[in-house]
Design a protein around this motif. Structure first.
Motif, PDB file in Angstrom:
ATOM      1  N   UNK A 162       1.572   2.093   1.688  1.00 55.48           N
ATOM      2  CA  UNK A 162       2.602   1.287   1.026  1.00 55.48           C
ATOM      3  C   UNK A 162       3.943   2.011   1.032  1.00 55.48           C
ATOM      4  N   UNK A 163       3.917   3.326   0.827  1.00 56.17           N
ATOM      5  CA  UNK A 163       5.164   4.094   0.897  1.00 56.17           C
ATOM      6  C   UNK A 163       5.741   4.047   2.306  1.00 56.17           C
ATOM      7  N   UNK A 164       4.880   4.071   3.293  1.00 51.94           N
ATOM      8  CA  UNK A 164       5.329   3.987   4.684  1.00 51.94           C
ATOM      9  C   UNK A 164       5.993   2.638   4.949  1.00 51.94           C
ATOM     10  N   UNK A 165       5.401   1.563   4.418  1.00 53.78           N
ATOM     11  CA  UNK A 165       5.984   0.238   4.592  1.00 53.78           C
ATOM     12  C   UNK A 165       7.302   0.094   3.840  1.00 53.78           C
ATOM     13  N   UNK A 166       7.477   0.919   2.818  1.00 52.71           N
ATOM     14  CA  UNK A 166       8.745   0.935   2.090  1.00 52.71           C
ATOM     15  C   UNK A 166       9.789   1.803   2.794  1.00 52.71           C
TER      16      UNK A 166
ATOM     17  N   UNK B  25      -7.929   4.317  -2.013  1.00 50.45           N
ATOM     18  CA  UNK B  25      -6.810   4.213  -2.945  1.00 50.45           C
ATOM     19  C   UNK B  25      -5.637   5.079  -2.497  1.00 50.45           C
ATOM     20  N   UNK B  26      -5.923   6.325  -2.145  1.00 53.23           N
ATOM     21  CA  UNK B  26      -4.854   7.242  -1.726  1.00 53.23           C
ATOM     22  C   UNK B  26      -4.192   6.718  -0.452  1.00 53.23           C
ATOM     23  N   UNK B  27      -4.988   6.273   0.495  1.00 53.27           N
ATOM     24  CA  UNK B  27      -4.433   5.835   1.777  1.00 53.27           C
ATOM     25  C   UNK B  27      -3.647   4.539   1.640  1.00 53.27           C
TER      26      UNK B  27
ATOM     27  N   UNK C 218       1.455   1.324  -5.185  1.00 50.95           N
ATOM     28  CA  UNK C 218       1.631   2.776  -5.236  1.00 50.95           C
ATOM     29  C   UNK C 218       1.362   3.288  -6.643  1.00 50.95           C
ATOM     30  N   UNK C 219       2.005   2.681  -7.643  1.00 52.29           N
ATOM     31  CA  UNK C 219       1.876   3.158  -9.020  1.00 52.29           C
ATOM     32  C   UNK C 219       0.441   3.057  -9.519  1.00 52.29           C
ATOM     33  N   UNK C 220      -0.204   1.930  -9.212  1.00 55.85           N
ATOM     34  CA  UNK C 220      -1.593   1.737  -9.654  1.00 55.85           C
ATOM     35  C   UNK C 220      -2.534   2.718  -8.962  1.00 55.85           C
TER      36      UNK C 220
ATOM     37  N   UNK D 128      10.341  -9.361  -3.237  1.00 52.64           N
ATOM     38  CA  UNK D 128       8.993  -9.596  -3.773  1.00 52.64           C
ATOM     39  C   UNK D 128       7.948  -8.717  -3.089  1.00 52.64           C
ATOM     40  N   UNK D 129       8.007  -8.598  -1.765  1.00 56.90           N
ATOM     41  CA  UNK D 129       7.009  -7.789  -1.072  1.00 56.90           C
ATOM     42  C   UNK D 129       7.180  -6.307  -1.378  1.00 56.90           C
ATOM     43  N   UNK D 130       8.420  -5.844  -1.485  1.00 49.73           N
ATOM     44  CA  UNK D 130       8.648  -4.450  -1.866  1.00 49.73           C
ATOM     45  C   UNK D 130       8.105  -4.186  -3.263  1.00 49.73           C
ATOM     46  N   UNK D 131       8.249  -5.151  -4.163  1.00 50.36           N
ATOM     47  CA  UNK D 131       7.728  -4.998  -5.524  1.00 50.36           C
ATOM     48  C   UNK D 131       6.215  -4.819  -5.510  1.00 50.36           C
ATOM     49  N   UNK D 132       5.537  -5.633  -4.701  1.00 44.70           N
ATOM     50  CA  UNK D 132       4.073  -5.524  -4.599  1.00 44.70           C
ATOM     51  C   UNK D 132       3.691  -4.122  -4.124  1.00 44.70           C
ATOM     52  N   UNK D 133       4.390  -3.630  -3.106  1.00 45.38           N
ATOM     53  CA  UNK D 133       4.065  -2.310  -2.557  1.00 45.38           C
ATOM     54  C   UNK D 133       4.289  -1.212  -3.597  1.00 45.38           C
TER      55      UNK D 133
END
Length: 902
Positions: free
Chosen positions: A325-329, A318-320, A289-291, A280-285
C-alpha cells in the motif's frame, strides 16, 4: 475520550461490581481449532461450555483480537479492522439477563464525571430475540427504554452457539443512532432482520453485544437445530467493540481516525506527500497501512513470526499488504522504520509490554519488510520472464495460473501483477487467477475441517468431575504405588456397571500416581491391580477435562466395576527415564538462553523415555560451536549435582522470581515452580523431575533444525540412551581409524580432507579430459551441418554418459565455430543417470529471422516428455525420457524448417 481511557473505565466499572479483572489472553489461541483469539469470549469458552470450572463467578476483560476473514473490507468500511479490542463482562452461574442489561445501561449512559461513557440514552437501540419477554419487560418497565427502539428478531438473527451440540443463547445487541446524516431511518417492531438497509449500518452502529447462554442445543447445521432445554448453570458473555465506541466518543468518522490508529496515517502522509481525505483510493491505502502495521505489531508482541503457513502466513500477509500500500502511495523506500514506532507509541499505554519488547518486535517487522523488498525484486524478474513468453507466443494476457504462482510462491500481490501487466500493454486472466485461488482456499478449508476437533464432547467426563466435586488428587510427585478406589469404568465412551476381561477400558480412580500427558511430558504407564484379582495394564493417561485423569488400558484378567478397591502402580523405569528427560529439557532451555540470549524462549517440547525434544524461538540456524557450548554446559552441571526442587506459589511471585512460562499456556493463580540449582533455572511446570542433576547421567545433543519461521528444534538423548549412542560412536570411530589407516581418532579429519581433495583433483582431470574430447569431436560434427530453408542447422545426439553441463559447452562451441555470417541453430541432446537433456543455441542472424532458442527448446522438450526454458540465444531443458532424445531433435528440426520457410 482516549481509547486507553475507554479501556480503563470498562475494567474499573465492572471491578466495582465485584468482577475479577482477567488480563487479556494471547492473540495466539489456546484452542487448536482456531489460529487466533477472534473474540473476547474465546478464553472463557471452557467455562461456558463446561469443560472447566470457572475460578470466579464474575469476570471482566479487555481482550486483544485478530480477525482476517474480511481483510478485503479493511479501509473500505467504517468498522472493519484486523486487530481490535473486545471489552466484555462474564457471569458463570451468577447474574443473568437483567443484571447484564443493568450493568451495560449504567456504563453507557452514566456521565463522564461519574465514570461512564456519557452516551445519550435517547439514541440507544437494542435488538432482542422475539421470544425473550424477560429482557423486553425489564428494558421497558425498569430501564424505561422506549419500545419503539427495541427490535425483536427471529432466533437465527439473534442467537449464539458454539456450532455444535452444547450451550446456546439469545442475544441483546446495543446500537447507537448516529443521526440521519449517516443513513436512513430504520424500521422497528418484530422484523425478519435489522436494520435491513445496508446504508443504515453506518447510522445504527453496533457497540455492545450481550449473550444470554440459557439453553442446551441439539445437533444440526447452521441455526437448524432443536433447543433441548435450559442449562443447569446459565452464563453471560458480552462484547463491546472498543474501537467502535472510540470513534463514536471522539467524534470521528471511522475507526481509522481514532487516537490509537490515526498517528500512523499521519506518518504515511509525511512519507508519501499524499493528503488524507483528498483521494478515496489513497485513503483506503492509508487505512490499510495503519490497520495492518498495528495488527502485525500486536502479533509480534505475542510471539508470532512471519512464515509461510498458519499464523506466520497471516502476519506476513499483513506486513506485505502494508508495504504494498505504501508503494502504491508512491513510497518505495523502507517504511516500517517510520510507521512502526508511531503505532507503538500510541498503543503502549494500554499494552506496556510493547515498550519492553520494542527491539524484538522491530527486528521481526523490519526484517520482513526487507525480505519482501527482495521478493518484489525476484518477483519482478519472474514477471518479466512471463511477459516475454506471453508476447513471444502472441498472447495478450498473463495466464491466471501464472499470476497465481507469482502470488502463492513468491508472495507477489495480484494488484501489483495487474498494475505491471497494464504498464507493458497486457491484461491478466483474473478469472483464471481467482479460480486457482478458490481451489487453494477449498483445499485449505477441507484441510482445516479435517484437522478441526472443535470442543471435544466432554459432557460425560465433566459430569463425572462435577459429581466428585473436586479434581482427582495426583500423588505421583511422591508416590509410585497408591491404594485407591475405582470410581468409574467406561467402555467405548460409555459408563458401564461391570466389564470382564479381555476388554479395552477407561478407568477413573479416586486418587492416582499416574501422570496424565500434558506440558510436553508423556503419560505414565503401569498397572492397576484390583482387589478382586483383576488386572488392568495402563497404556495411556489423558485428562479430557482438567482435573480428571482417565486411565486407558486393557483389562487382561478378571473383571472391574465402580467401587472396587485397587492398587495403582506406575512403571518406575519409564517414569525415571521421562523425569531425566524433563529435567534435561529445563537445563537445555537455560543453557540455550545463556548462549543465544533471552529471546531463545520455549515454543514446545516432548519428554519421552531417554529422549527429549525442545523447540525454541530463534531467528537463524544455531552455529555448531554454540551447540557444543550448550551441551558442554549442561553436562558440566550434571556432574555438579545441582538440587532440583519444586514449590507452589502465587503466579505473580513466580514471575517476580523470573520463572519462565511456556508461551500460550494457561496458568492458574497458584503455580508450581521447578528450580534447578537454586536460581540457575526456574520454570512454571507441573511435570515430574529428578531430585538432582547428577541422576540424569549424560545429555547428548543430536542436532538442530528449523521447524518453521523463527522456530528451531534441538533433539537430544538422555541418560542410558545417550551412553549407548556414545558407545556406538566410539566403536564407529575405532572402525574408521582402522579403515583409514591412521594412528589416532584425532587424525581422521585430516585424512578425510586429504582423500576428499584427491577426489576433487581427479574430478577436475576427468572434466578437462571430457572437454578436450568434446572439442575434438566438435570439429568432426561440423561436417553434419544441413541447410533448413536457408538456415544452417546442426543437430546431434551425444548419447549416454554426457552431463548437461558438457552438452551446454558443446553447443556453445559449435555455435561459435559456425560464426555469424548467416543464420545458424545448434541442438544437442544426451542423457545421464536415466535423465535426458537438450540444449538449443542460436546466433544473432537466426534470432533476427525469428528463431528463438527458448521457443525451439520448449518444442523439443515437450517431444521427449521434459520441460525447460531459457533466453533467445541459449536454452536448456531436461527430465524427459532418454529413449526419446531423437524425437526431441526431430521436433527442433521441424520447427526450424517451418519458421525458416514461412
Amino acid at each position: 475520550m482516549r481509547t486507553s481511557e475507554i479501556h480503563r473505565r470498562f475494567l474499573a466499572h465492572f471491578e466495582k461490581k465485584r468482577h475479577t479483572v482477567v488480563p487479556s489472553a494471547s492473540l495466539v489461541s489456546a484452542d487448536p481449532s482456531i489460529l487466533f483469539t477472534i473474540a473476547g469470549m474465546v478464553p472463557f469458552i471452557p467455562y461456558i461450555v463446561g469443560t472447566e470450572k470457572a475460578p470466579y463467578d464474575r469476570a471482566v476483560s479487555v481482550q486483544k483480537c485478530i480477525r482476517t476473514n474480511d481483510i478485503e473490507n479493511v479501509g473500505r468500511t467504517t468498522r472493519h479492522g484486523t486487530f481490535f479490542q473486545m471489552a466484555g463482562n462474564f457471569s458463570f452461574g451468577d447474574y443473568f439477563k437483567t443484571g447484564a442489561i443493568d450493568f451495560s445501561w449504567e456504563l453507557l449512559t452514566s456521565s463522564v464525571e461519574d465514570g461512564g461513557y456519557g452516551l445519550d440514552p435517547e439514541r440507544l437501540w437494542i435488538t432482542l430475540w422475539e421470544e425473550d419477554q424477560e429482557s423486553f419487560t425489564h428494558l421497558t418497565e425498569v430501564i424505561g427504554l422506549d419500545p419503539a427502539r427495541i427490535v425483536q428478531l427471529p432466533w437465527e438473527e439473534s442467537c449464539w452457539d458454539t456450532g455444535q451440540p452444547g450451550p446456546a443463547g439469545s442475544t441483546g445487541e446495543w446500537y447507537y443512532d448516529r443521526g440521519p446524516e449517516y443513513g436512513p431511518d430504520a424500521p422497528t417492531g418484530r422484523l425478519p432482520e435489522w436494520p435491513g438497509d445496508e446504508r443504515a449500518e453506518d447510522r445504527y452502529l453496533e457497540i455492545w453485544n450481550l449473550v444470554f447462554d440459557q439453553f442446551l442445543r441439539g445437533p444440526g447445521k447452521g441455526k437448524d437445530y432443536e433447543l433441548l432445554g435450559e442449562l443447569d448453570q446459565k452464563a453471560i458473555d458480552t462484547g463491546l467493540g472498543v474501537e467502535r465506541l472510540a470513534f463514536l466518543l471522539q467524534g470521528k468518522q471511522n475507526m481509522y481516525e481514532i487516537d490509537q490508529v490515526f498517528p500512523v496515517i499521519e506518518v504515511a502522509q509525511q512519507l508519501t506527500g499524499r493528503e488524507y481525505g483528498a483521494d478515496a483510493e489513497d485513503d483506503v491505502r492509508m487505512r490499510v497501512v495503519a490497520d495492518h502495521v498495528r495488527s502485525a505489531m500486536m502479533l509480534a508482541s505475542d510471539g508470532v513470526r512471519p512464515g509461510n503457513e498458519g499464523r506466520g502466513y497471516v502476519m506476513r500477509r499483513l506486513i506485505r499488504r502494508a508495504v504494498r500500500s505504501m508503494r502504491l502511495l508512491g513510497y518505495a523506500d523502507p517504511s516500517m522504520p517510520h510507521l512502526l514506532p508511531a503505532s507503538l507509541e500510541v498503543m503502549k499505554e494500554s499494552y506496556p509490554q510493547l515498550e519492553t519488547d520494542r527491539g524484538r518486535i522491530s527486528d521481526l517487522i523490519l526484517g520482513e519488510e526487507e525480505a519482501f523488498r527482495r521478493t518484489l525484486a525476484t518477483g519482478t524478474t519472474i514477471f518479466d520472464q512471463m511477459v516475454g513468453e506471453v508476447k513471444q507466443d502472441g498472447g495478450r494476457a498473463v495466464p491466471g495460473d501464472a499470476a497465481f504462482r507469482l502470488h502463492d510462491t513468491y508472495g507477489f500481490p495480484i494488484d501489483l501483477t495487474l498494475e505491471m501487466a497494464q504498464e507493458v500493454g497486457l491484461s491478466v486472466d483474473e478469472t483464471g487467477f481467482r479460480t486457482a485461488m478458490q481451489e487453494q482456499r477449498e483445499r485449505a478449508r477441507a484441510d482445516a475441517a479435517a484437522k478441526k476437533t472443535g470442543h471435544t464432547d466432554t459432557a460425560l467426563y465433566n459430569r463425572l468431575l462435577g459429581q466428585r466435586g473436586e479434581a482427582v488428587p495426583f500423588l505421583g510427585y511422591t508416590e509410585s504405588t497408591v491404594s485407591t478406589t475405582v470410581e468409574s469404568v467406561l467402555v467405548d465412551g460409555a459408563l458401564v456397571d461391570t466389564v470382564t476381561a479381555p476388554a479395552d477400558v477407561e478407568i477413573v480412580l479416586a486418587t492416582t500416581p499416574f501422570y496424565a500427558e500434558m506440558g510436553g511430558q508423556l503419560a505414565d504407564q503401569g498397572r492397576i491391580a484390583l482387589a478382586s484379582g483383576g488386572i488392568v495394564e495402563v497404556d495411556d493417561v489423558q485428562a479430557p477435562v482438567k482435573g480428571l485423569p482417565v486411565h486407558r488400558g486393557r483389562l487382561v484378567e478378571g473383571e472391574v466395576h465402580p467401587g472396587a478397591g485397587a492398587v495403582a502402580s506406575i512403571d518406575l523405569e519409564r517414569r525415571g527415564a521421562i523425569a531425566r528427560a524433563h529435567t534435561a529439557t529445563h537445563m537445555v532451555h537455560q543453557a540455550l538462553r545463556e548462549e543465544l540470549g533471552d529471546g531463545a524462549t520455549q515454543a514446545g517440547s516432548e519428554n519421552s523415555p531417554g529422549r527429549m525434544r525442545f523447540d525454541f524461538r530463534f531467528g537463524q540456524a544455531v552455529p555448531h560451536s554454540s551447540l557444543e557450548q550448550v551441551e558442554g554446559r549442561v553436562n558440566t552441571l550434571l556432574q555438579d549435582e545441582l538440587e532440583v526442587t519444586d514449590r507452589q506459589m502465587p503466579i505473580d511471585e513466580a514471575r517476580a522470581l523470573g520463572a519462565q512460562a511456556l508461551f500460550g499456556e494457561k496458568y492458574g493463580d497458584v503455580v508450581r515452580v521447578v528450580s534447578i540449582g537454586g536460581d540457575w533455572s526456574r520454570e512454571l511446570c507441573g511435570g515430574t523431575h529428578v531430585g538432582s542433576t547428577g541422576a540424569i547421567g549424560s545429555v547428548q545433543l543430536m542436532g538442530e533444525s528449523s521447524i518453521g519461521s523463527g522456530v528451531r528444534r534441538v533433539d537430544a538423548l538422555v541418560g542410558l540412551s545417550a551412553y549407548r549412542r556414545q558407545a556406538k560412536e566410539r566403536a564407529l570411530v575405532s572402525q574408521l581409524t582402522d579403515l583409514l589407516k591412521v594412528g589416532t581418532a584425532e587424525d581422521i579429519p585430516e585424512r578425510v580432507r586429504s582423500l576428499t581433495q584427491r577426489l576433487k583433483d581427479m574430478e577436475k582431470q576427468l572434466a578437462s579430459l571430457r572437454g578436450a574430447q568434446l572439442q575434438a569431436q566438435a570439429g568432426q560434427l561440423l561436417e553434419h551441418v544441413v541447410d533448413a530453408g536457408g538456415v544452417r542447422l546442426l543437430v546431434h545426439d551425444a548419447g549416454e554418459g554426457i552431463a548437461a553441463g558438457d552438452l551446454r559447452t558443446l553447443a556453445q562451441d559449435l555455435r561459435s565455430r559456425l560464426g555469424e555470417d548467416s543464420a545458424a541453430v545448434v541442438a544437442v541432446a544426451g542423457h545421464e543417470d536415466g535423465r535426458a537433456a537438450l540444449v538449443v543455441t542460436t546466433n544473432a542472424a537466426a534470432r533476427e529471422a525469428g528463431l528463438k532458442a527458448g521457443a525451439l527448446l520448449r518444442t523439443g522438450a515437450e517431444a521427449m516428455g521434459g520441460r525447460g526454458g531459457g533466453k533467445d540465444d541459449m536454452a536448456q531443458g531436461g527430465g524427459g525420457e532418454p529413449a526419446r532424445t531423437g524425437e526431441a531433435l526431430e521436433a527442433v528440426r521441424g520447427a526450424v524448417s517451418a519458421i525458416a520457410t514461412a
